[in-house]
Write a protein that holds these residues in place. Structure first.
Motif, mmCIF file in Angstrom:
data_model
loop_
_atom_site.group_PDB
_atom_site.id
_atom_site.type_symbol
_atom_site.label_atom_id
_atom_site.label_comp_id
_atom_site.label_asym_id
_atom_site.label_seq_id
_atom_site.Cartn_x
_atom_site.Cartn_y
_atom_site.Cartn_z
ATOM 1 N N ALA A 103 -0.444 -9.403 -4.974
ATOM 2 C CA ALA A 103 -0.042 -8.894 -3.626
ATOM 3 C C ALA A 103 -0.844 -7.846 -3.224
ATOM 4 O O ALA A 103 -1.676 -7.287 -1.738
ATOM 5 C CB ALA A 103 0.670 -7.374 -4.277
ATOM 6 N N ILE A 104 -1.866 -7.371 -3.830
ATOM 7 C CA ILE A 104 -3.335 -6.859 -3.469
ATOM 8 C C ILE A 104 -4.418 -7.793 -4.675
ATOM 9 O O ILE A 104 -4.475 -8.938 -5.393
ATOM 10 C CB ILE A 104 -3.790 -5.069 -3.904
ATOM 11 N N ALA A 105 -5.491 -7.749 -3.739
ATOM 12 C CA ALA A 105 -6.912 -7.674 -4.406
ATOM 13 C C ALA A 105 -8.215 -6.748 -4.185
ATOM 14 O O ALA A 105 -7.908 -6.396 -3.447
ATOM 15 C CB ALA A 105 -7.733 -8.891 -3.035
ATOM 16 N N ALA B 269 -2.391 -2.130 -11.446
ATOM 17 C CA ALA B 269 -2.096 -3.472 -12.072
ATOM 18 C C ALA B 269 -0.940 -4.335 -11.721
ATOM 19 O O ALA B 269 -0.954 -5.552 -11.951
ATOM 20 C CB ALA B 269 -1.819 -2.938 -13.642
ATOM 21 N N ALA B 270 0.117 -3.888 -11.180
ATOM 22 C CA ALA B 270 1.054 -3.683 -11.163
ATOM 23 C C ALA B 270 1.028 -4.818 -9.703
ATOM 24 O O ALA B 270 1.779 -6.055 -10.066
ATOM 25 C CB ALA B 270 2.811 -3.257 -11.267
ATOM 26 N N ALA B 271 0.733 -4.408 -8.974
ATOM 27 C CA ALA B 271 0.748 -5.094 -7.535
ATOM 28 C C ALA B 271 -1.091 -5.838 -7.528
ATOM 29 O O ALA B 271 -0.225 -7.309 -6.901
ATOM 30 C CB ALA B 271 -0.210 -3.872 -6.737
ATOM 31 N N LEU C 220 0.634 -1.286 0.340
ATOM 32 C CA LEU C 220 0.213 0.080 -0.278
ATOM 33 C C LEU C 220 0.787 1.175 -0.525
ATOM 34 O O LEU C 220 0.765 2.305 -0.642
ATOM 35 C CB LEU C 220 -1.115 -0.101 1.007
ATOM 36 N N ASN C 221 2.008 1.556 0.702
ATOM 37 C CA ASN C 221 2.911 2.946 1.435
ATOM 38 C C ASN C 221 3.092 2.332 -0.728
ATOM 39 O O ASN C 221 3.401 3.927 -0.714
ATOM 40 C CB ASN C 221 3.909 1.865 1.670
ATOM 41 N N ALA C 222 4.143 1.550 -1.407
ATOM 42 C CA ALA C 222 4.027 1.674 -2.863
ATOM 43 C C ALA C 222 3.023 2.066 -3.757
ATOM 44 O O ALA C 222 3.592 2.927 -4.368
ATOM 45 C CB ALA C 222 4.498 0.496 -3.136
ATOM 46 N N LEU C 223 2.054 2.103 -3.454
ATOM 47 C CA LEU C 223 0.662 2.288 -4.534
ATOM 48 C C LEU C 223 0.778 3.939 -4.133
ATOM 49 O O LEU C 223 0.355 4.614 -5.310
ATOM 50 C CB LEU C 223 -0.400 1.447 -3.928
#
Length: 216
Positions: free
Chosen positions: A194-196, A187-189, A176-179
């Protein structure tokens, strides 16, 4: 009982540090800024502190009137720690200290990032347009549910899951911090698992992009 350690300095800065200047004290305050936490929650959020040292800090902060204990009503019926009114007045100080600390180099990997830390960053960095209608989001971070509500350009965060949400995100604090800082994308995560996402992805994307819109 409060600690007997003191700088013996009449300056208000020194007197404040007599209360919150011990190691881990301000990080305990940070973890309580978004709501009450159980002892086990604080231990998980602060993995570098021992149970005995955390107990000492909580006891000292209680003795100084910064933190208080209370028991949640059934069915939870668990003891939690919460900030007092005096403790809540530390929020702008803690946030300002965090802003100043962003210029300090990161610690060596692996560096821990707590859920509260990244949510405070989210609350401070994202500014939805005041013209956008209110929206509610369900975030799940490290097996904890959070309600994030936006209204009139402001972001409100509280522990627990909302009864209804427009969109949701399951992630870990680092992703989330990277987002939020733009070093990765939804899209990458999602491609790496790493995410849903749940609900209206466009609404969630607009919310997460609101910080970058403000800077442009």
């Amino acid at each position: 009982m409060p600690t007997s350690r003191t700088y013996g300095d009449a300056c208000g800065i020194a007197r404040a540090l007599d209360v919150v200047g011990e190691r881990w004290a301000l990080l305990v305050v940070r973890e309580l800024l978004l709501g009450p936490q159980r002892f086990s929650d604080l231990r998980r959020a602060l993995p570098g502190v021992s149970s005995n040292l955390l107990t000492d800090r909580l006891r000292e902060l209680e003795g100084h009137g910064v933190v208080r204990q209370r028991r949640l009503p059934p069915p939870a019926a668990s003891v939690v720690y919460d900030l007092t009114e005096d403790g809540r007045e530390l929020e702008p100080i803690v946030l300002a200290l965090g802003g100043w600390g962003l210029r300090v180099p990161l610690p060596s990997a692996p560096a821990h990032l707590s859920v509260t830390s990244v949510l405070l960053f989210l609350r401070g960095s994202l500014r939805p347009s005041p013209q956008e209608p209110p929206a509610t989001y369900r975030f799940e971070l490290a097996d904890q549910g959070w309600t994030i509500h936006t209204q009139d350009g402001r972001v409100h965060i509280e522990p627990g899951e909302p009864a209804h949400s427009h969109a949701g995100l399951r992630s870990d604090p680092a992703t989330l911090n990277a987002l939020l800082d733009g070093s990765t994308s939804l899209a990458a995560a999602r491609a790496t698992g790493a995410i849903a996402l749940t609900g209206d992805e466009a609404v969630l994307r607009r919310f997460l992009d609101s910080g970058r819109r403000r800077e442009s």
